[in-house]
Design an enzyme around this catalytic site. Structure first.
Site, mmCIF file in Angstrom:
data_model
loop_
_atom_site.group_PDB
_atom_site.id
_atom_site.type_symbol
_atom_site.label_atom_id
_atom_site.label_comp_id
_atom_site.label_asym_id
_atom_site.label_seq_id
_atom_site.Cartn_x
_atom_site.Cartn_y
_atom_site.Cartn_z
ATOM 1 N N GLY A 299 1.024 77.630 27.139
ATOM 2 C CA GLY A 299 2.452 77.562 27.455
ATOM 3 C C GLY A 299 2.710 76.929 28.812
ATOM 4 C CB SER A 300 5.640 77.323 31.034
ATOM 5 O OG SER A 300 6.555 77.212 29.976
ATOM 6 C CB THR A 301 0.342 78.466 32.861
ATOM 7 O OG1 THR A 301 -0.153 78.422 31.522
ATOM 8 C CG2 THR A 301 0.853 79.846 33.172
#
Lengths: 693, 104
Positions: A299-301
């Protein structure tokens, strides 16, 4: 007549008769000798082998001495896995007068199945295991039964004194003493050592009688493994992770703590946990070392890597603005959404609010090849090389479609392990240089020879120091009030981090499900990161956002870990409570009766007060000069036993020595303050490598 | 017969002793060697029993040492120490700002 003739002959010729008798007797003796010689030939030559082995079977015993399995210790020498000899119960079924009542009694005392035991008793003629690796209490109970033919033998059993701590990393050992999983399996050859055999004579009473001296048996013992893990940090990580998983009613969780300067893994936690001392009954998925084996869509990491790569290419600056399409951007048949719609955002704010559209547009500017190359340079898609079984590799597919490129920019449509993710952020925290994550610090033979030694290993420069520092600085905004993870903010330390909330693939429907993986990864202190801490919560039920379910666990770990590592705070609080109490002016008499409430710390940035400076000076003075009657333990590691003993005696300390050779370890640790006359235990090893002092 | 008696009377006792001496010495030598051998074997067996007893004792002590080390490590496990520190000593984790960092 004949008799008379014989008597007559004897009388007439006595010499001749004597000669006849002598010859006759000679022949008799010769025949007897020949008989003895023949028999000797038969016994000593013809049947020698058979008879020798028959005799040896009766008085010689080959004792099999199992090797002591090596210990696994943390970076400070704290044992995480140890072997201890315990009793196993066996029986000679031929000596049991009535097997059924005996089996019932044994099964009752040892908590085993009577039918199973009976079957074993029927199969074994002279030997059958009753129960292996029993407790001392069970031994007492069996002895109290006073059954004929029951015996005890010692076998090494693996114990994990820290119980659940790092259980998935350490793995398990079976009843036969073989590693089944984790480090126990990966380092089976080193840990197990060699089983030694030793011959012994047994007398008529069955007592052992050694006819040869005992050989030094250190060489056959298993090697011990020192890990980069820190027991205390591991405990902090597991405690915080377990709490976060329970609070979020999540299916599982992972936490990784890594030193970005060296790549050392300081903690690898997985939830749910299990106790390796009693693994029976634990759920199967509790055994998995999720941080190492499980590749998930992060995801956004991943947005931080896209931004760092774009900065490195000179394609963007922190203030470059992107059109964020008011929260919905259509690419072909697909629409990319943002949680909070924005018309336009600069790069810093794209990270702060975690805009999917913004990240996708940066990736578009970067291009497919450069994005995939950047991910590969950060270490994704290749195994980290920890040497653990079933280590995950993760997949970064080449994004042919525009929507795939956009999805990969915010960490969907690709997979990575938690260790890879932590190492990737480690590269950002380490001024753009990726260090190989590693777990095994040292493998040391039983006589102190280092077989394997790990070192910090630079893999490659991923991005320029400027790009890395700028990214880390921009990520500080994530923990601000306007960011996605204000719950990760620390009072004393600057935090730079990123949240992740990824959709999980439904393997049955072959699409994304409504299940999520929430994560937070932080670098602390942001100005010069000492730790990278990743927390991943799998399928949280209460909230799904990383900033809500994973960030508090990050904060809990970082709050305790940084002071433990003596990391200087980024900012100092107004009044440290303990110091304030010591130096505060005395309250007025009217107020003296009231208990003074402990001042609450405030999260404000202030310079050190005079009281604090005074406290520093006082503690400095205390730490430099030991109080009367106490003495500082000298560093004896690496020096000879004799010299170490005289040094200790000279320092008014009592030496207690185990082994011979040079000092391999000492307890208490060098530099500790102890009372005069305290005992200092020295572990000596014969062939010790030069110890850095 | 009378010749034989006469010749025997002519041999002195000391001559007989001298003739028997080598045999006697040989017998004594064999006896001596035998005694030394048997004694040494007895000693070897005695030392063998002592060795096996000490070996057993060593194994027991090693086992006790391992058990105690294990017990010590178990007693010092952080989960146990934390619960004891909180429950019995009323301790708590230091609040932010409560830790004083020393100047180097």
């Amino acid at each position: 007549m004949a008799l008379r003739d014989l008597k007559h002959a004897k009388a007439n010729n006595p010499g001749r008769w004597l000669s006849v008798r002598v010859r006759f007797l000679g022949l008799v003796f010769l025949a007897l000798l020949l008989g003895v010689f023949g028999r000797a030939m038969q016994l000593q030559v013809r049947e020698r082998q058979k008879l020798t082995s028959l005799a040896q079977d009766q008085y010689l015993r080959e004792l099999e001495i199992p090797a002591r399995r090596g210990d696994i210790v943390d970076r400070r020498g704290v044992p995480l896995a140890q072997s201890v000899e315990v009793d196993s119960v066996w029986v000679d079924p031929s000596l049991l007068p009535e097997p059924l009542p005996a089996a019932r009694a044994l099964a009752k005392e040892l908590g085993i199945d009577t039918q199973d035991l009976l079957e074993r008793l029927e199969k074994g003629k002279r030997f059958a295991w009753v129960k292996r690796q029993v407790t001392p209490l069970e031994v007492q109970k069996v002895k109290a039964l006073d059954l004929p033919g029951v015996g005890f033998t010692r076998e090494p059993k693996r114990f994990y004194p820290q119980r659940e701590l790092a259980a998935q990393v350490l793995g398990l050992v079976g009843t036969e003493g073989k590693g089944l999983d984790g480090l126990e399996l990966a380092f089976e050859d080193e840990l197990s050592g060699e089983v030694a055999t030793r011959s012994s004579v047994r007398d008529a009473k069955g007592r052992k009688l050694f006819t040869e001296g005992r050989e030094e048996d250190l060489a056959r013992h298993g090697a011990s493994i020192s890990l980069t893990l820190d027991r205390h940090l591991q405990y902090l990580a597991e405690k915080a992770l377990t709490k976060a998983v329970e609070d979020a009613r999540a299916a599982a969780g992972t936490a990784v703590v890594l030193d970005p300067r060296t790549g050392e893994l300081l903690a690898i936690a997985s939830a749910p946990r299990f106790n390796p001392n009693a693994p029976q009954g634990a759920p199967k998925d509790a055994f998995r070392d999720r941080a190492v084996t499980d590749a998930f869509e992060p995801g956004s990491t991943f947005k931080a890597f896209v931004v760092a790569a774009a900065l490195d290419e000179g394609l963007v600056t922190p203030t470059t603005t992107f059109d964020c399409e008011n929260g919905a951007w259509r690419i072909g048949r697909h629409t990319i959404n943002d949680t909070h719609p924005h018309a336009s955002l600069d790069v810093k704010h794209i990270l702060q609010v975690s805009s999917n559209i913004g990240a996708a547009k940066i990736a578009q500017k970067l291009g497919r090849e450069k994005l995939v190359d950047a991910y590969a340079r950060f270490g994704f898609g290749e195994r980290a090389g920890l040497g653990l079984p079933s280590e995950g590799r993760g997949v970064v597919p080449f994004p042919r479609a525009d929507v795939a490129l956009a999805a990969e920019a915010f960490g969907q449509g690709l997979t990575a392990t938690a260790v890879q993710l932590a190492a990737g952020y480690g590269a950002l925290a380490n001024d753009g240089v990726l260090m190989r994550p590693w777990l095994v610090q040292k493998v040391t033979d039983a006589d102190g020879v280092v077989l394997i030694e790990g070192h910090p290993q630079e893999v490659r420069r991923v991005v320029s120091p400027q790009a890395a520092r700028t990214t880390v600085a921009m990520l500080e905004s994530v923990v601000e009030k306007e960011g996605t993870a204000p719950r990760a903010r620390l009072d004393e330390y600057r935090v730079s981090g990123k949240t992740g909330t990824a959709q999980k693939v439904d393997p049955v429907a072959k699409g994304y499900s409504d299940k999520r993986i929430a994560s937070f990864i932080g670098m602390v202190p942001a100005e010069a990161p000492r730790l990278v801490i990743l927390v991943v919560i799998d399928e949280p039920k209460t909230d799904v956002y990383g900033g809500l379910v994973a960030a508090p666990a990050f904060k809990e770990i970082a709050t305790a870990a940084l002071p433990y590592l003596a990391v200087k705070p980024s900012r100092e609080l107004e009044t440290p409570p303990s110091v304030a109490r010591a130096d505060a002016p005395k309250p007025a008499k009217a107020d003296a009766a009231k208990p003074a409430p402990a001042p609450e710390p405030k999260a404000a940035e202030l310079k050190p007060s005079a009281a604090l400076a005074e406290a520093f000076a006082r503690v400095d003075a205390i730490s430099e000069t030991p109080a009367e009657g106490s003495v500082r333990v000298p560093d004896l590691r690496g020096i000879g036993g004799r010299e170490a003993i005289s040094t200790l005696l000279g320092a008014a300390l009592v030496p207690q020595v185990n082994g011979s050779g040079r000092v391999a370890s000492q307890s208490p640790a060098p530099g500790s303050l102890v009372v005069e006359g305290s005992r200092v235990t020295l572990e000596l090893a014969s062939a010790l490598p030069a110890h850095p002092r | 017969m009378s010749v034989l008696v006469e010749s025997k009377r002519g041999v002195s006792f000391s001559v007989i002793l001298l003739e028997l001496l080598p045999a006697a010495l040989l017998v004594m030598l064999f006896a001596g060697v035998g005694i030394v051998h048997v004694t040494s074997r007895v000693l070897v067996v005695k030392v063998g029993y002592e060795l096996s007893r000490l070996d057993q004792e060593n194994a027991t002590l090693e086992r006790d040492r391992d058990r105690l080390k294990l017990e010590l490590a178990t007693m010092k496990s952080p989960a146990r120490l934390e619960s004891l520190a909180r429950a019995e000593l009323g301790l708590d984790a230091p609040k932010p700002g409560a830790i004083v960092h020393l100047k180097k």
